[in-house]
Each structure stands twice: as C-alpha cells, then as structure tokens.
Design an enzyme around this catalytic site. Structure first.
Site, PDB file in Angstrom:
ATOM      1  N   THR A 215       0.837  -1.210   0.000  1.00  0.00           N
ATOM      2  CA  THR A 215       0.000   0.000   0.000  1.00  0.00           C
ATOM      3  C   THR A 215       0.865   1.250   0.000  1.00  0.00           C
ATOM      4  O   THR A 215       1.993   1.220   0.486  1.00  0.00           O
ATOM      5  CB  THR A 215      -0.863  -0.051   1.278  1.00  0.00           C
ATOM      6  N   ARG A 243     -14.340  -7.470  -0.069  1.00  0.00           N
ATOM      7  CA  ARG A 243     -13.583  -7.230   1.167  1.00  0.00           C
ATOM      8  C   ARG A 243     -13.151  -5.752   1.271  1.00  0.00           C
ATOM      9  O   ARG A 243     -12.601  -5.185   0.345  1.00  0.00           O
ATOM     10  CB  ARG A 243     -12.345  -8.124   1.184  1.00  0.00           C
ATOM     11  N   GLY A 245     -10.748  -3.200   3.410  1.00  0.00           N
ATOM     12  CA  GLY A 245      -9.643  -3.190   4.370  1.00  0.00           C
ATOM     13  C   GLY A 245      -9.674  -1.960   5.261  1.00  0.00           C
ATOM     14  O   GLY A 245     -10.674  -1.243   5.344  1.00  0.00           O
ATOM     15  N   ASP A 246      -8.550  -1.707   5.891  1.00  0.00           N
ATOM     16  CA  ASP A 246      -8.441  -0.585   6.838  1.00  0.00           C
ATOM     17  C   ASP A 246      -8.326   0.775   6.140  1.00  0.00           C
ATOM     18  O   ASP A 246      -8.715   1.804   6.691  1.00  0.00           O
ATOM     19  CB  ASP A 246      -7.185  -0.764   7.697  1.00  0.00           C
ATOM     20  N   THR A 265      -0.029   0.859   7.002  1.00  0.00           N
ATOM     21  CA  THR A 265       0.060  -0.207   6.006  1.00  0.00           C
ATOM     22  C   THR A 265       0.289  -1.519   6.739  1.00  0.00           C
ATOM     23  O   THR A 265       0.888  -1.539   7.806  1.00  0.00           O
ATOM     24  CB  THR A 265       1.192   0.034   4.988  1.00  0.00           C
ATOM     25  N   GLY A 266      -0.222  -2.608   6.153  1.00  0.00           N
ATOM     26  CA  GLY A 266      -0.058  -3.903   6.803  1.00  0.00           C
ATOM     27  C   GLY A 266      -1.347  -4.686   6.728  1.00  0.00           C
ATOM     28  O   GLY A 266      -2.153  -4.501   5.817  1.00  0.00           O
TER      29      GLY A 266
HETATM   30  N1  ASP Z   1      -3.566  -2.455   4.673  1.00  0.00           N
HETATM   31  C1  ASP Z   1      -3.877  -2.895   3.338  1.00  0.00           C
HETATM   32  C2  ASP Z   1      -5.161  -3.680   3.379  1.00  0.00           C
HETATM   33  O1  ASP Z   1      -5.324  -4.480   4.241  1.00  0.00           O
HETATM   34  C3  ASP Z   1      -2.797  -3.717   2.737  1.00  0.00           C
HETATM   35  C4  ASP Z   1      -1.437  -3.069   2.690  1.00  0.00           C
HETATM   36  O2  ASP Z   1      -1.093  -2.288   3.563  1.00  0.00           O
HETATM   37  O3  ASP Z   1      -0.692  -3.344   1.749  1.00  0.00           O
HETATM   38  O4  ASP Z   1      -5.967  -3.501   2.496  1.00  0.00           O
END
Ligand code: ASP
Length: 344
Positions: A215, A243, A245-246, A265-266
């Site tokens: 991300t 889905r 995400g955050d 990110t994560g």
């Molecule tokens: N946080 C992002 C998600 O879960 C993924 C990422 O940080 O690469 O969508």
C-alpha cells in the site's frame, strides 16, 4: 477512621496525583512544539521485505521513493497546500507498478482488482474515501473529489464507479493493473488455500509473517498548518469478494485530527480492529503523549509483531515512520533540511 488519619490519606492521594501530573507535564514538555514550515512522510508498504533482493531492485525502490518525495517537496517548498502534496505523492506511487496501489494493485480471489483509497484533512476533519473501485486509474484523486464535491464521506463499488463517471476521472480496464509478480503471488496464495484445511486464516501465526504489503500513503503538514493524511491500495492478495480493508475506513488506516495525520500499512483486519489512526491521535491528546510515544504504543502494545507499519506527522511537523514488520518502504523530509529514504 479519625480525622487525623483521613487527612493523612487525603494528603497522600494529593501527593500521588501531584507526582503523576508532574510526570505528564514533563512528558508533554519534551514534545518539540516549534512549528516547522512543512514536513512530509511517505510509505510504499510494510511487511516481510527480503534483504536478499538484487542491488538493482533495491536501487529502483529507493529511486521511486526519492522521486515521490520530490513531488511533495516541490509543492510544500513553494508554500503550497498539504492536500496537494499528499495527492501528488500518492498519484506518483499509484502510477508506479512496484507498489500495490493503482497500477500494480494485487489480485483478488477471483483474479480481478478492487481498489481502496482515503484522504482526510485534520483541521476541518473533512474526509473522502472510496472502496472496491475497478476502473479508476488514480483512486486517491477520486477520494479527494468525494470530500470536495459530494456531501458524503464514502462511496463503495458500483456507487463509487458512478461517482467517477460524474466526475469524469481517468478510467482504465482491469488489464491496466496487471503485474507479473502480483499475478504469481496470487497463484501461490490460491495454491496455499487449496492445501490448507483451514479456511479461516485470520489468526494463523504464519499468515502475517510472510505477507508483503505494498500500500502507499503520505502525510504532510504545510506552512499554514493544514495537516493531511492519504492512503491508496489494492488491498490484500486473494481477498474475498467485496472485502474492505483498513485504508478507506476513517480512523483505521487513514486518519487526521487537529493533532496528527496517520497513514497505516499492513494487515488490514488487524489495523482496523485497533482503530489504529484514531488510537494514535487519542493517545497523544488524552495521555498526553508525544507522537513517538503514541506510535510506539500502537505498534508495540496494541498490534503484534509482523502486522503493520505506520507513518505520521504532528501539527508541529514532528514526524514518525516505524513498523513491527521486517521492513517498510518509507521516506521523509522537512523544511529544516532533514531527508531520509529507507527500507529496513
Ligand atoms: N492495509 C492494506 C489492506 O489491508 C494492505 C497493505 O497495507 O498493503 O488492504
């Protein structure tokens, strides 16, 4: 209890509270409150980034981060707005296939691409976010339009596409997002799914430690004190239908208050459950704590090793970039001449 004992008790409590207070005040006074003209931090994802990469690949990543940083610096040095700096930086990273945002977005379980993005201005607490878009070339710019051109905060899926039609933003077909490495990662993930009897990997200890997140995000504060956070992503490889995400969830992967701007990110599910961005802001405000203390609290005490990376800037221009994963593509610079690009 006699009056004397009561009095001693009250004095003891007052003394303890006094000490606690002094501690807090000391902590607070350690915070650097000299306002920098501007400050900027960016990330291109965290995770199990191998150090064995060929030198040429390491160089290419660093060069991309360096160029992205220059995009933001050009805006801020000229007295421009933090929101423009954040959008330019993220557009640059979205257009670079090395990162999991825009071109280079990961594959969903069904072999497609669904993108999320969010932008937030802390001073006004205005925000715009989009989730599950499939044809928008630069999702962060559409998120900005949600904030500036609509009366809502978040658009999802078909609705977000319809809003993109109205705004006339640049569109692409799904092939545009293709990247061979992401394709291979998707195939591997499908194979692992087939081999695993456990459909619910969400708490598998192995899951987080091997994942590489890509991300992109940017936080900035400008000369006038405008403080902004933005994040853009393709989400997580092999994510299931719809889905979210955050990243597009205000207060989770993206958040800005009048105190601080945060981009995460994560592992999105973990980041979201910790309401990470808001946790950092609230910890700073109510503890009270410095940005560093708040960031370390989130990454060390709330989240687990291998789960996340975080960048942030506070209203004075103090910056933070740290992770509990092996690495995070990151860079920072400010008006005092501090400049750094790093991966591990
Ligand atoms: N946080 C992002 C998600 O879960 C993924 C990422 O940080 O690469 O969508």
């Amino acid at each position: 209890m006699g009056f004397g004992k009561q009095l001693i008790g009250i004095l003891a409590i007052a003394l303890v509270m006094g000490c606690a207070n002094t501690g807090e005040q000391q902590q607070q006074s350690e915070r650097d409150t000299t306002k920098k003209d501007w400050a900027l931090v960016i990330h291109g994802g965290a995770g199990a980034i191998s150090q064995d990469k060929p030198e040429s690949v390491k160089k290419a990543y660093k060069a991309a981060l360096d160029s992205a940083l220059s995009e933001g610096e050009a805006v801020l040095k000229d007295g421009g707005e933090a929101i423009d700096a954040v959008e330019h930086v993220i557009n640059y990273l979205e257009n670079n296939p090395r990162f999991n945002a825009g071109k280079g977005a990961v594959f969903t379980h069904d072999g497609g691409h669904e993108l999320d993005a969010a932008l937030m201005v802390g001073n006004t607490r205005n925000a715009g976010t989009i989730t599950g878009v499939r044809t928008v070339k630069n999702p962060i710019s559409l998120a900005r339009m949600v904030m500036e051109e609509s009366k809502h905060v978040m658009f999802a899926g078909d609705g977000a596409e319809e809003f993109a039609d109205k705004m006339g933003v640049e569109r692409v077909n799904q092939d545009y997002f293709y990247n061979e490495d992401r394709y291979k990662a998707w195939k591997r993930s499908l194979q692992e799914d087939a081999q695993s009897s456990n459909m619910n990997q969400q708490d598998s200890p192995q899951y987080n430690l091997k994942e590489k997140f890509g991300t992109v995000g940017c936080v900035a504060v400008d000369k006038e004190g405008q403080i902004v956070a933005g994040t853009s992503t393709g989400g997580m490889t092999n994510k299931m239908f719809g889905r979210v995400g955050d990243v597009p969830v205000v207060g989770a992967g993206t958040y800005a208050s009048d105190e601080v701007a945060v981009s995460m990110t994560g592992w999105g599910e973990k980041i979201m459950r910790a309401v990470s961005g808001h946790t950092v802001s609230a910890y700073m405000k109510y503890k009270p704590a410095t940005l560093e203390e708040a960031g370390n609290y989130l990454l060390q005490d709330v989240l687990n090793p291998g789960e996340a990376g975080m960048i942030a800037v506070d209203k004075y221009g103090n910056t933070y970039m740290n992770m509990n994963t092996k690495g995070m593509y990151r860079a920072t610079s400010d008006s005092e001449g501090n400049r750094e690009v790093a991966i591990w």
